[in-house]
Structures are given as C-alpha cells and as structure tokens.
Design an enzyme around this catalytic site. Structure first.
Site, PDB file in Angstrom:
ATOM      1  N   VAL A   1       0.896  -1.322   0.027  1.00 52.49           N
ATOM      2  CA  VAL A   1      -0.027  -0.149   0.087  1.00 52.49           C
ATOM      3  C   VAL A   1       0.860   1.275  -0.203  1.00 52.49           C
ATOM      4  CG1 VAL A   1      -1.687   1.195   1.236  1.00 52.49           C
ATOM      5  CG2 VAL A   1      -1.880  -1.187   1.192  1.00 52.49           C
TER       6      VAL A   1
ATOM      7  N   GLN B   1       3.698  -7.025   9.701  1.00 49.11           N
ATOM      8  CA  GLN B   1       4.588  -6.600  10.813  1.00 49.11           C
ATOM      9  C   GLN B   1       4.845  -7.612  11.738  1.00 49.11           C
ATOM     10  OE1 GLN B   1       4.379  -2.634  11.908  1.00 49.11           O
ATOM     11  NE2 GLN B   1       4.029  -1.890   9.764  1.00 49.11           N
TER      12      GLN B   1
ATOM     13  N   HIS C   1       3.244   3.798  10.564  1.00 56.92           N
ATOM     14  CA  HIS C   1       1.700   3.803  11.163  1.00 56.92           C
ATOM     15  C   HIS C   1       2.377   3.148  12.608  1.00 56.92           C
ATOM     16  CE1 HIS C   1      -2.253   3.169  12.148  1.00 56.92           C
ATOM     17  NE2 HIS C   1      -2.342   1.636  11.794  1.00 56.92           N
TER      18      HIS C   1
ATOM     19  N   ASP D   1      -5.756   7.784  13.655  1.00 55.49           N
ATOM     20  CA  ASP D   1      -5.719   7.012  12.356  1.00 55.49           C
ATOM     21  C   ASP D   1      -6.761   6.169  12.405  1.00 55.49           C
ATOM     22  OD1 ASP D   1      -4.386   6.704   9.591  1.00 55.49           O
ATOM     23  OD2 ASP D   1      -4.295   4.686  10.422  1.00 55.49           O
TER      24      ASP D   1
ATOM     25  N   GLU E   1     -10.263   6.332  10.436  1.00 59.39           N
ATOM     26  CA  GLU E   1     -10.876   5.246   9.408  1.00 59.39           C
ATOM     27  C   GLU E   1     -12.125   4.812   9.679  1.00 59.39           C
ATOM     28  OE1 GLU E   1      -6.228   3.763   8.601  1.00 59.39           O
ATOM     29  OE2 GLU E   1      -7.403   2.985   9.865  1.00 59.39           O
TER      30      GLU E   1
END
Length: 355
Positions: free
Chosen positions: A40, A103, A124, A208, A212
């Site tokens: 992404v 991750q 992030h 964040d 979202e």
C-alpha cells in the site's frame, strides 16, 4: 521549525522551505534505505525517494504480485530489489511498511537484523503502540521513527509527480543516536511530504484508527447507506437516491470543502440548502458524538487493535474480505454508482471530442 496557528492553537510544523531536499539528502547521504513491503505505502514512498536521489532498495517476497509490480516499476533484482531478509540486512534505515499483520508475523526476522546504529522506520504507530499485543519491541540501540502520510501511497505518488506534496505526521519513539529527529524529518521530505506535523506514535495511531472507522470511511459508508435506504423506501428511484446521496457529495460539494472550507461550500449553495444544512448539522453532531466517543474508547483500550490482529491473521481472511467487498459492490447502491460513473465518463468523452 515553524509555528503555525491552527484555529487558535500553535503547532510545530516543518516546511520544505526550512528543511529543503538538499538538506535531507545530506542527512541521509550515508544511508541505505530499505523499504520492506511493496504493497500500500511501499511503492509511493520508495519511488518518491528514488526520484529524489536517495539510496533506496526494496524488499519483497519473490513470486508475488508485489514483486512483479516492483520489477515493472524499475527495481532490479540483485541490485535494488531483494528478498525481505536480504533487504533488511542491507538497509541502515529499515522501513517497515508491511501490513499490521505482516509486521507481527515478520518481526522476529526484522528484529534479528536490527543491529546497533540502524534506524527502524514506520508509517503507522500500530505495532509500537500496541506492542503488548504485537510483541514489536525494538532493541534499545536503534533509532525508531515514524512518517505517516495523510493518504494512500497512490495519492502520495500522484501528488509528488504533479509537483505537490501530501501532508504527513512525524514522530520519534526512540533516539539512540541523538539524530533520530533529523532522520525523521529527512525521511518525511524524502517520501514527498508537503508539510510535516509533529506528533507521537500513540496519538498518530489513535487518530488514524478513529478516522478510518469514523468520518473517513466507516461513518461515511454507513450514513450513505442509511440515506440511500430512506430515499428508496420513500419511493425514489435508484439513480435519484444515488445522485442525492453520493454523486453530488463527491463531484460537487466535497471539492468545494477541500478548496476553501465548509463555510465556502455553504456559501456556494442555495438558501434552501444553506438553511437545511445549518439547521440539521447540530442534530447529526449530537447524534454521532456518543458513537464517536465509544469508538475512541475502543481504540484507546486496544479493543480495535485486538480485532484487527485477530481478523488480519485469520488464514482465510483474504477470501472473507473479498466476500464482504463483493456484497458492497453488488448492492443496489453501488451497482447504481457504477452505472452513474459510466455515464459520467461518456459525458466527459463527448466534451473532450467537442473541444
């Protein structure tokens, strides 16, 4: 660092004028920047840094569509494109741009290659902030920094190619070298940020995840579905319900808000629209405040992270996601949208043919 007043509150902001590309290149001149993951955010950030003159390599699994995409983007196997393991080994700045689930899965491999003096970079704050669930705990002798573009990797790349820049947040979690702040800012400039807003890992991920699930995606999708449903139940045609719910929003009103603010959008509408919007916005604010506070509490408690990890690591998650997205795509609402977009494209082609 510049101080800019936002609605009466002074905030620290880094601009490209005070930290130009030349300075960023000088700060990172001895570094090899390894972008781990070409999904992404990876392509946009890697390509922008390459075009800006940084020493960039990419790490990706061979035999995947992302590997093929990297090849098509000009990364050369054995020179600038490597396996995840080799790229992490070679990099002095290791950009962990894998998905949150990725991750977690690959953290033992990455941690093993984070030798003293390296820098671990995120876009992030999820893995670090919720490390009680992710187990992502960096070694004490590496810098840990964050640059989080406020948009998709595609938007980051498009704005860069157009000569602009996407605003980004930046943060330092761990400063082992004493130079982590400069590295974070240099990376922010390198990936093509317009302005850089200082934050910390926790605030970045809390805002964040709330955004979202709230206004940016979840709430937007939910209120669109609700209004469309009301109009259809009250006898309006699919095209009329869609045009008054989505098409006018995306093609007319949101661009005005982006151009010059909500008041500008109101000022450029009819009196009927102005009064209706101003008289009803308070009702919607009060109706949604409890839901948004519940959402923020769920983020801050780690519940949203737990659900993300649980669902994202399910072996058949991709198939389940495809089924969910198909349900959205096949709904009357978005089937109507597809037809409206086709008509919009045909109208644009006619205008172009006449010009």
């Amino acid at each position: 660092m510049a101080q800019i007043n936002f609605g009466g509150v002074d905030e620290n902001v880094v601009t490209r004028e005070e930290f130009p590309l030349e300075k960023a290149l000088a700060v990172l001149q001895d570094d090899t920047i390894a972008v781990i993951g070409y999904g992404v955010q990876g392509p946009g950030q890697a390509l922008n840094m390459r075009d800006n003159g940084f020493n960039v390599i990419v790490g990706q699994r061979r035999g995947t569509s992302s590997w093929d995409r990297a090849i098509n983007d000009g990364w050369v196997e054995g020179e600038t494109l490597f396996s995840l393991e080799e790229a992490a080994e070679r990099g002095t700045i290791v950009c962990n741009l894998l998905s949150d689930a990725g991750q977690i899965a690959l953290w033992p491999m990455l941690k093993e290659r984070l030798t003293a003096g390296k820098t671990l970079y995120f876009s992030h704050g999820f893995g670090i902030t919720f490390n009680d669930q992710t187990n992502i705990i960096p070694p004490a002798d590496v810098d840990v920094i964050l640059v989080a573009p406020k948009g998709s990797g595609t938007s980051l790349r498009r704005l860069f190619q157009a000569g602009g820049g996407l605003n980004s947040s930046f943060a330092v979690y761990q400063d082992a070298s004493g130079q982590a702040y400069e590295k974070a800012v240099a990376m922010g400039i390198g990936v093509g940020s317009g302005y850089l807003f200082e934050t910390d890992f926790k605030k970045e991920v809390y805002s964040d995840l709330t955004g979202e699930r709230g206004v940016l995606m979840g709430a937007l999708a939910g209120i669109i579905e609700a209004q469309y449903q009301v109009l259809r139940q009250r006898g309006h045609s699919p095209s009329e319900a869609f045009n008054e719910t989505v098409e006018e929003l995306t093609q007319s009103l949101v661009p005005l808000v982006g151009e010059n603010g909500m008041d500008w959008m109101f000022a450029n509408c009819s009196v009927t629209a102005q009064r209706g919007a101003l008289d009803w916005k308070g009702r919607f604010r009060e109706a949604t405040l409890p839901v948004l506070n519940e959402l923020y509490d769920s983020v801050a408690s780690g519940q949203e992270a737990a659900r993300t990890i649980e669902r994202g690591t399910t072996p058949n998650y991709r198939q389940e996601l495809d089924a969910e997205l198909k349900e959205v795509r096949d709904s009357e609402l978005w089937q109507t949208g597809a037809t409206v977009r086709q008509l919009r494209s045909k109208a644009a082609e006619k205008v172009e043919a006449l010009s």
